[in-house]
Structures are given as structure tokens and as C-alpha cells.
Design a protein around this motif. Sequence first.
Motif, short mmCIF file in Angstrom:
data_model
loop_
_atom_site.label_atom_id
_atom_site.label_comp_id
_atom_site.label_asym_id
_atom_site.label_seq_id
_atom_site.Cartn_x
_atom_site.Cartn_y
_atom_site.Cartn_z
N MET A 1 -3.95 21.79 41.96
CA MET A 1 -2.73 22.56 41.93
C MET A 1 -2.64 23.51 43.13
O MET A 1 -1.55 23.80 43.59
CB MET A 1 -2.61 23.34 40.63
CG MET A 1 -2.52 22.47 39.38
SD MET A 1 -1.26 21.18 39.46
CE MET A 1 0.19 22.12 39.20
N VAL A 2 -3.76 23.97 43.62
CA VAL A 2 -3.75 24.85 44.78
C VAL A 2 -3.24 24.10 46.00
O VAL A 2 -2.51 24.64 46.83
CB VAL A 2 -5.16 25.43 45.03
CG1 VAL A 2 -5.21 26.19 46.34
CG2 VAL A 2 -5.58 26.31 43.88
N TYR A 3 -3.57 22.82 46.07
CA TYR A 3 -3.11 22.01 47.20
C TYR A 3 -1.58 21.98 47.25
O TYR A 3 -0.97 22.14 48.30
CB TYR A 3 -3.69 20.60 47.07
CG TYR A 3 -3.25 19.67 48.17
CD1 TYR A 3 -3.75 19.82 49.46
CD2 TYR A 3 -2.34 18.66 47.92
CE1 TYR A 3 -3.35 18.98 50.48
CE2 TYR A 3 -1.93 17.80 48.93
CZ TYR A 3 -2.44 17.97 50.21
OH TYR A 3 -2.04 17.14 51.20
N PHE A 4 -0.94 21.77 46.09
CA PHE A 4 0.52 21.71 46.05
C PHE A 4 1.15 23.06 46.39
O PHE A 4 2.22 23.10 47.00
CB PHE A 4 0.99 21.23 44.68
CG PHE A 4 0.65 19.79 44.44
CD1 PHE A 4 1.17 18.78 45.23
CD2 PHE A 4 -0.20 19.45 43.42
CE1 PHE A 4 0.86 17.47 45.02
CE2 PHE A 4 -0.53 18.12 43.19
CZ PHE A 4 0.00 17.12 44.00
N ALA A 5 0.52 24.15 46.00
CA ALA A 5 1.05 25.48 46.32
C ALA A 5 1.03 25.72 47.83
O ALA A 5 1.90 26.41 48.36
CB ALA A 5 0.24 26.55 45.60
N ASN A 6 0.07 25.15 48.52
CA ASN A 6 -0.02 25.34 49.97
C ASN A 6 0.94 24.43 50.74
O ASN A 6 1.05 24.55 51.95
CB ASN A 6 -1.45 25.10 50.44
CG ASN A 6 -2.38 26.19 49.99
OD1 ASN A 6 -1.99 27.34 49.86
ND2 ASN A 6 -3.63 25.84 49.72
N LEU A 7 1.61 23.52 50.06
CA LEU A 7 2.56 22.64 50.73
C LEU A 7 3.94 23.28 50.90
O LEU A 7 4.75 22.79 51.69
CB LEU A 7 2.71 21.33 49.96
CG LEU A 7 1.50 20.42 49.94
CD1 LEU A 7 1.76 19.20 49.08
CD2 LEU A 7 1.13 19.98 51.35
N TRP A 8 4.23 24.36 50.17
CA TRP A 8 5.55 25.00 50.25
C TRP A 8 5.98 25.32 51.68
O TRP A 8 7.11 24.98 52.06
CB TRP A 8 5.56 26.29 49.43
CG TRP A 8 5.79 26.08 47.98
CD1 TRP A 8 4.84 26.04 47.02
CD2 TRP A 8 7.03 25.88 47.30
NE1 TRP A 8 5.42 25.83 45.79
CE2 TRP A 8 6.75 25.73 45.94
CE3 TRP A 8 8.35 25.83 47.74
CZ2 TRP A 8 7.76 25.54 45.01
CZ3 TRP A 8 9.34 25.63 46.81
CH2 TRP A 8 9.04 25.49 45.46
N PRO A 9 5.14 25.96 52.50
CA PRO A 9 5.60 26.28 53.86
C PRO A 9 5.94 25.04 54.68
O PRO A 9 6.92 25.05 55.44
CB PRO A 9 4.41 27.03 54.47
CG PRO A 9 3.66 27.56 53.31
CD PRO A 9 3.83 26.55 52.21
#
Length: 73
Positions: A1-9
Motif C-alpha cells: 500500500m505504501v507503493y501506491f501512496a508514492n505514485l500520487w505525484p
Amino acid sequence: MVYFANLWPGWVMSAATLASYIVGGNPRYIAVCSLMVIGAGLTLAPVVYVALERLIFVKVAAVGVVIALGWRS
């Protein structure tokens, strides 16, 4: 889930680049504004959820009225 959060930018920057080709402007400023709107939306989520819940109630009631009026015809 942390990976997906870092994709926002990355998602926002690619969308801002596309938007800058369509409407003009600097993609960096568009991306920053978009991230601020997303952050505000997530911060105000309880308020937005209650407003959306009330709006859906009104829409369901309106559909019920339309069905009732159409049933009589």
C-alpha cells in the motif's frame, strides 16, 4: 500500500503535463494545485461524505417521485 501512496505525484504530474498541452500553463503549478485539492478533499472527507450522503438521499427521493408520477400515466 505504501507503493501506491508514492505514485500520487507521478500520476498528478503526468495528468498536469497532458492538461498543459490542452489548456496551456506550467505543469508544475497545475500538479501542485491538484495535489493541494486532493489533500483538502481527503482532509475534509467526513464533511464531504455527509454532504454526498444527503445529496444521494435527495436524488433517490426525486427518482421515487418521477417513478410514481410515471406510474400513474
